[in-house]
Design an enzyme around this catalytic site. Structure first.
Site, PDB file in Angstrom:
ATOM      1  N   ASP A 129       5.977  -6.413  -6.387  1.00  0.00           N
ATOM      2  CA  ASP A 129       5.404  -5.185  -6.916  1.00  0.00           C
ATOM      3  C   ASP A 129       6.001  -4.910  -8.301  1.00  0.00           C
ATOM      4  OD1 ASP A 129       3.615  -2.753  -5.852  1.00  0.00           O
ATOM      5  OD2 ASP A 129       5.304  -1.890  -6.953  1.00  0.00           O
TER       6      ASP A 129
ATOM      7  N   TYR B 278       4.565   4.319 -13.362  1.00  0.00           N
ATOM      8  CA  TYR B 278       3.194   3.939 -13.702  1.00  0.00           C
ATOM      9  C   TYR B 278       2.816   4.507 -15.073  1.00  0.00           C
ATOM     10  CZ  TYR B 278       2.556   2.407  -8.873  1.00  0.00           C
ATOM     11  OH  TYR B 278       2.658   1.745  -7.681  1.00  0.00           O
TER      12      TYR B 278
ATOM     13  N   HIS C 165       2.185  -7.576   1.066  1.00  0.00           N
ATOM     14  CA  HIS C 165       2.812  -7.098  -0.162  1.00  0.00           C
ATOM     15  C   HIS C 165       4.323  -6.954  -0.051  1.00  0.00           C
ATOM     16  CE1 HIS C 165       2.745  -5.088  -4.027  1.00  0.00           C
ATOM     17  NE2 HIS C 165       3.341  -4.019  -3.528  1.00  0.00           N
TER      18      HIS C 165
END
Length: 387
Positions: free
Chosen positions: A179, A310, A361
């Site tokens: 990630d 982000y 993930h």
């Protein structure tokens, strides 16, 4: 500014735990979804069940003690406290290994792999496979400090973690991440080539699809994953990349909201293809493990500070080219499984490529035995280079 490395023990106050239980018991619930699946979001009955367990049965003190079996520290780098696990191997010639998590993960992801990596002779491996494991909490996550100024994107975190490794006395090391950890690890492989001997990632952030000519089966599969992600799974990302502060108010105030926000991603991104309950995250991870991870967002109110990564990074970072030795592990239920022909331009020295039948993930969390074998296999040629 102090460069001291200070011992750290997780010790959450009773006031925080009492407040958590009170909020869980007094949650104001929405009406249930209008479908019989997860297509409108995390189902009401599941969130209520998890939150009831969280309030009445979940034993944080026992889980806290489990996490405290690892040696933990805090050090201040560029005016920000960085929390990290530093578990040294009993084998003195072990290789330093930097593990970096992402969102919505935490150091909890690594709790099943740290001991096999540091002490392989007690976990089916050889002393030659031993690692000293360093696993930091990303800035704004877990027990690391929350940045008070802008600029803490992927490259800044990478240079901070490079400084952490130097401060620990590790002049050569290897690094792995998933990630956002893949992005940080990639940046380390490009920016700290003097000290980083090799890297390993599970998600190729920023890889550009090559759509000319006949597509491989791997490319077709990943394009299908990407289309689904864009259509149905990326709303959280757009929100955190544009207005992380706005979403933070609700998530920091409501443990039920924080749980639903994170649980949805564990439903979407874990490999539940053989789940007896049609894709239930608790068929891959235990409820306690899921709550342990959520607790690391709840305890310090990290919803906005974690989401800001982000905002700091999307469309603002450097597209790096990594020339040092690189390995990839491809897990079938990754958000976008890496495609070799798409990543070769950005990673010019791919020395290891492995594809697996199981896993999603959160590889270290979901398939820890596979993850440990993969890390040993990838970095075995670099043990001497990293010392």
């Amino acid at each position: 500014m102090s460069t001291d490395i200070r011992p750290f023990t997780i010790n959450v106050s009773n006031e925080i735990l009492d407040d958590l239980r009170s909020r869980l018991r007094n949650t104001r619930w929405p009406e249930r979804e209008l479908v019989d699946d997860w297509s409108q979001g995390t189902p009401l009955t599941y969130v209520q069940d998890v939150c009831g367990y969280w309030a009445e049965q979940y034993n944080w003190r026992a889980r806290e003690a489990e996490l405290n079996r690892f040696d933990q520290f805090v050090t201040t780098i560029d005016h920000l406290d960085i929390h990290f696990i530093h578990q040294r191997s009993p084998h003195p010639d072990a290789t330093p290994l930097l593990l970096t998590h992402g969102w919505p993960g935490s150091i909890v992801e690594f709790h099943k792999v740290i001991e096999p990596l540091t002490d392989p002779t007690n976990h089916g491996g050889d002393a030659a496979d031993a690692f000293h494991v360093i696993a930091p909490s990303l800035p704004g996550y877990g027990f690391s400090g929350k940045p008070t100024v802008t600029g803490w994107g992927v490259d800044k975190i990478a240079t901070t973690f490079a400084e952490l490794m130097a401060r620990l006395g590790y002049h050569r090391y290897v690094a792995q991440g998933g990630d956002w950890g893949s992005g940080v690890t990639t940046a380390l492989g490009a920016l700290d080539t003097e000290h980083c001997a090799a890297i390993h990632v599970t998600l190729a952030m920023g890889a550009r699809p090559k759509l000319d000519g006949e597509l491989s089966d791997a490319a077709k599969r990943t394009l299908e994953h990407l289309q689904y992600y864009r259509d149905w799974d990326s709303g959280y990302s757009k929100q955190q990349a544009t207005r992380p502060q706005t979403v933070g108010y609700g998530l920091v105030d409501s443990p039920a909201g924080q749980a639903a926000w994170i649980l949805e991603k564990f439903w979407a991104w874990t490999d539940t293809r053989d789940s007896e309950r049609c894709g239930h995250p608790e068929d891959v991870l235990t409820r306690d493990e899921l709550l342990d991870n959520i607790m690391l967002y709840w305890i310090n109110g990290n919803a906005a500070s974690s989401g800001r990564l982000y905002w700091e990074s999307f469309g603002k970072g450097t597209r790096h080219t990594v020339d040092i030795p690189t390995g990839f592990a491809v897990f079938p239920e990754e958000i976008a499984p890496p495609v070799r022909e798409w990543v070769e331009d950005g990673y010019t020295n791919i020395v290891h490529w492995a594809e697996y039948d199981r896993g999603g993930h959160f590889a270290a969390f979901e398939v820890p035995e596979t993850y440990v074998k993969e890390i040993r296999m990838m970095f075995r040629p670099f043990h001497r280079a990293a010392r």
